[in-house]
Write a protein that holds these residues in place. Structure first.
Motif, PDB file in Angstrom:
ATOM      1  N   ASP A 144      -1.274  19.567  -9.084  1.00 28.05           N
ATOM      2  CA  ASP A 144      -0.268  19.928 -10.022  1.00 28.05           C
ATOM      3  C   ASP A 144      -0.124  18.485 -10.359  1.00 28.05           C
ATOM      4  OD1 ASP A 144       2.083  20.152 -11.186  1.00 28.05           O
ATOM      5  OD2 ASP A 144       3.391  20.710  -9.099  1.00 28.05           O
ATOM      6  N   PRO A 145      -0.216  18.782 -12.010  1.00 26.98           N
ATOM      7  CA  PRO A 145      -0.081  17.460 -12.810  1.00 26.98           C
ATOM      8  C   PRO A 145       1.558  16.851 -12.776  1.00 26.98           C
ATOM      9  CG  PRO A 145      -1.359  19.337 -14.072  1.00 26.98           C
ATOM     10  CD  PRO A 145      -0.867  19.927 -12.785  1.00 26.98           C
ATOM     11  N   ASP A 146       2.383  17.882 -12.825  1.00 25.92           N
ATOM     12  CA  ASP A 146       3.706  17.194 -12.512  1.00 25.92           C
ATOM     13  C   ASP A 146       3.856  16.498 -11.177  1.00 25.92           C
ATOM     14  OD1 ASP A 146       4.152  18.327 -15.144  1.00 25.92           O
ATOM     15  OD2 ASP A 146       5.116  20.324 -14.212  1.00 25.92           O
ATOM     16  N   ALA A 147       3.587  16.989 -10.371  1.00 29.37           N
ATOM     17  CA  ALA A 147       3.505  16.293  -8.798  1.00 29.37           C
ATOM     18  C   ALA A 147       2.744  14.836  -9.048  1.00 29.37           C
ATOM     19  CB  ALA A 147       2.842  17.100  -7.810  1.00 29.37           C
ATOM     20  N   VAL A 148       1.800  14.944  -9.582  1.00 32.82           N
ATOM     21  CA  VAL A 148       0.989  13.441  -9.824  1.00 32.82           C
ATOM     22  C   VAL A 148       1.872  12.573 -10.471  1.00 32.82           C
ATOM     23  CG1 VAL A 148      -1.024  12.356 -10.963  1.00 32.82           C
ATOM     24  CG2 VAL A 148      -1.433  14.651  -9.840  1.00 32.82           C
ATOM     25  N   GLY A 149       2.518  12.927 -11.729  1.00 33.49           N
ATOM     26  CA  GLY A 149       3.278  12.119 -12.338  1.00 33.49           C
ATOM     27  C   GLY A 149       4.744  11.596 -11.668  1.00 33.49           C
ATOM     28  N   LEU A 150       5.153  12.708 -10.754  1.00 30.99           N
ATOM     29  CA  LEU A 150       6.418  12.210  -9.702  1.00 30.99           C
ATOM     30  C   LEU A 150       5.833  11.237  -8.744  1.00 30.99           C
ATOM     31  CD1 LEU A 150       7.977  15.875  -9.418  1.00 30.99           C
ATOM     32  CD2 LEU A 150       8.906  13.788 -10.674  1.00 30.99           C
TER      33      LEU A 150
ATOM     34  N   VAL B 117       0.972  -1.259   0.058  1.00 28.94           N
ATOM     35  CA  VAL B 117       0.015   0.151  -0.111  1.00 28.94           C
ATOM     36  C   VAL B 117       0.892   1.391   0.113  1.00 28.94           C
ATOM     37  CG1 VAL B 117      -1.656   1.488   1.143  1.00 28.94           C
ATOM     38  CG2 VAL B 117      -1.821  -1.363   1.311  1.00 28.94           C
ATOM     39  N   ALA B 118       0.595   2.208  -0.930  1.00 35.95           N
ATOM     40  CA  ALA B 118       1.172   3.534  -0.980  1.00 35.95           C
ATOM     41  C   ALA B 118       0.270   4.607  -0.382  1.00 35.95           C
ATOM     42  CB  ALA B 118       1.630   3.875  -2.481  1.00 35.95           C
ATOM     43  N   ILE B 119       0.625   4.996   0.768  1.00 35.97           N
ATOM     44  CA  ILE B 119      -0.238   5.988   1.472  1.00 35.97           C
ATOM     45  C   ILE B 119       0.184   7.391   0.829  1.00 35.97           C
ATOM     46  CG2 ILE B 119      -0.687   7.265   3.773  1.00 35.97           C
ATOM     47  CD1 ILE B 119      -1.378   4.108   3.729  1.00 35.97           C
TER      48      ILE B 119
ATOM     49  N   ASP C 224       3.225  -4.230   3.544  1.00 36.47           N
ATOM     50  CA  ASP C 224       4.485  -3.597   3.328  1.00 36.47           C
ATOM     51  C   ASP C 224       3.765  -2.225   2.568  1.00 36.47           C
ATOM     52  OD1 ASP C 224       6.878  -2.321   3.209  1.00 36.47           O
ATOM     53  OD2 ASP C 224       7.580  -3.660   1.388  1.00 36.47           O
ATOM     54  N   GLY C 225       4.486  -1.134   2.633  1.00 36.30           N
ATOM     55  CA  GLY C 225       4.061   0.092   1.995  1.00 36.30           C
ATOM     56  C   GLY C 225       5.017   1.186   2.155  1.00 36.30           C
ATOM     57  N   ILE C 226       4.633   2.332   1.359  1.00 32.39           N
ATOM     58  CA  ILE C 226       5.365   3.523   1.733  1.00 32.39           C
ATOM     59  C   ILE C 226       4.362   4.569   1.907  1.00 32.39           C
ATOM     60  CG2 ILE C 226       7.315   2.844   0.323  1.00 32.39           C
ATOM     61  CD1 ILE C 226       5.916   4.195  -2.264  1.00 32.39           C
ATOM     62  N   GLU C 227       4.919   5.847   2.086  1.00 35.39           N
ATOM     63  CA  GLU C 227       3.948   6.868   2.089  1.00 35.39           C
ATOM     64  C   GLU C 227       4.590   8.024   0.972  1.00 35.39           C
ATOM     65  OE1 GLU C 227       5.168  10.281   2.883  1.00 35.39           O
ATOM     66  OE2 GLU C 227       6.858   9.697   3.913  1.00 35.39           O
ATOM     67  N   VAL C 228       3.768   8.490   0.278  1.00 35.54           N
ATOM     68  CA  VAL C 228       4.121   9.488  -0.986  1.00 35.54           C
ATOM     69  C   VAL C 228       3.311  10.863  -0.704  1.00 35.54           C
ATOM     70  CG1 VAL C 228       5.052   7.802  -2.374  1.00 35.54           C
ATOM     71  CG2 VAL C 228       2.596   8.469  -2.362  1.00 35.54           C
ATOM     72  N   SER C 229       4.047  11.931  -0.714  1.00 38.51           N
ATOM     73  CA  SER C 229       3.298  13.074  -0.522  1.00 38.51           C
ATOM     74  C   SER C 229       3.284  13.813  -2.120  1.00 38.51           C
ATOM     75  CB  SER C 229       4.222  14.102   0.397  1.00 38.51           C
ATOM     76  OG  SER C 229       3.349  15.401   0.612  1.00 38.51           O
ATOM     77  N   ALA C 230       2.043  14.338  -2.287  1.00 37.63           N
ATOM     78  CA  ALA C 230       1.950  15.064  -3.747  1.00 37.63           C
ATOM     79  C   ALA C 230       0.850  16.105  -3.720  1.00 37.63           C
ATOM     80  CB  ALA C 230       1.804  14.298  -4.857  1.00 37.63           C
ATOM     81  N   ASP C 231       1.005  17.244  -4.059  1.00 41.49           N
ATOM     82  CA  ASP C 231      -0.119  18.260  -4.343  1.00 41.49           C
ATOM     83  C   ASP C 231      -0.835  17.665  -5.690  1.00 41.49           C
ATOM     84  OD1 ASP C 231      -1.744  20.193  -4.974  1.00 41.49           O
ATOM     85  OD2 ASP C 231      -0.157  21.989  -4.952  1.00 41.49           O
ATOM     86  N   LEU C 232      -1.762  17.107  -5.643  1.00 42.40           N
ATOM     87  CA  LEU C 232      -2.593  16.432  -6.716  1.00 42.40           C
ATOM     88  C   LEU C 232      -3.025  17.389  -7.527  1.00 42.40           C
ATOM     89  CD1 LEU C 232      -4.123  13.621  -4.984  1.00 42.40           C
ATOM     90  CD2 LEU C 232      -2.139  13.659  -6.148  1.00 42.40           C
TER      91      LEU C 232
ATOM     92  N   VAL D 238       3.489   9.196  -9.146  1.00 40.86           N
ATOM     93  CA  VAL D 238       3.328   7.625  -9.558  1.00 40.86           C
ATOM     94  C   VAL D 238       4.798   7.009  -9.805  1.00 40.86           C
ATOM     95  CG1 VAL D 238       2.459   6.313 -11.461  1.00 40.86           C
ATOM     96  CG2 VAL D 238       1.020   7.979 -10.341  1.00 40.86           C
ATOM     97  N   SER D 239       5.669   8.002 -10.335  1.00 43.20           N
ATOM     98  CA  SER D 239       7.165   7.373 -10.445  1.00 43.20           C
ATOM     99  C   SER D 239       7.634   7.137  -9.217  1.00 43.20           C
ATOM    100  CB  SER D 239       8.032   8.423 -11.171  1.00 43.20           C
ATOM    101  OG  SER D 239       7.461   8.713 -12.392  1.00 43.20           O
ATOM    102  N   GLN D 240       7.567   7.676  -8.097  1.00 42.34           N
ATOM    103  CA  GLN D 240       7.829   7.300  -6.686  1.00 42.34           C
ATOM    104  C   GLN D 240       7.613   5.817  -6.588  1.00 42.34           C
ATOM    105  OE1 GLN D 240       7.737  10.065  -3.565  1.00 42.34           O
ATOM    106  NE2 GLN D 240       8.458   8.460  -2.133  1.00 42.34           N
ATOM    107  N   VAL D 241       6.185   5.891  -6.516  1.00 41.43           N
ATOM    108  CA  VAL D 241       5.526   4.352  -6.176  1.00 41.43           C
ATOM    109  C   VAL D 241       6.212   3.509  -7.082  1.00 41.43           C
ATOM    110  CG1 VAL D 241       3.507   3.216  -6.071  1.00 41.43           C
ATOM    111  CG2 VAL D 241       3.355   5.356  -5.032  1.00 41.43           C
TER     112      VAL D 241
END
Length: 129
Positions: A75-81, A41-43, A65-73, A83-86
């Protein structure tokens, strides 16, 4: 009454899958992340690191298992980043739960055009991206 930390499905049908849940630090998003705890799960959150770590700890206590990911949704560039991080940290996203949302905490009469526009962006537009 449903227990706070309901166990994931015992058959673990999501094992080997990656789930990204946006808005996963409170309420329905956190409950959804726990329900998907037979997957990795990616939080997803926006600048709520302490709450994200708590949500991730709960998922891990359920055996996932999982990770946490922060993004300002908004911002389209942040969304892409995000997904890339996950993808780079735990694998490609198999399950996406677009749960993030917000609303102006004011009366209807106090809600101006800017607040209305922000609410539409956060509650509608980001889910299109």
């Amino acid at each position: 009454m449903t227990p706070l930390l309901a166990p994931p499905l015992t058959a673990r049908p999501l094992q080997g899958r990656v789930a990204l849940v946006t808005g996963a630090v409170t309420g329905m998003g956190a409950a959804t992340a726990r329900a998907l705890a037979s997957a990795t799960v990616a939080i997803g959150h926006y600048a709520q690191i302490d709450q994200a770590r708590t949500a991730l700890d709960e998922v891990r206590r359920l055996g996932a298992d999982g990770i946490e990911v922060s993004a300002d949704l908004t911002d389209p560039d942040a969304v892409g980043l995000m997904v890339s991080q996950v993808t780079s940290e735990v694998g490609p996203v198999d399950i996406l739960v677009n749960n993030a949302g917000a609303y102006p905490r004011m009366t209807w009469h106090e809600t101006g055009e800017a607040a209305w526009s922000r609410a539409l962006d956060v509650n509608l537009t980001i889910h299109y991206r």
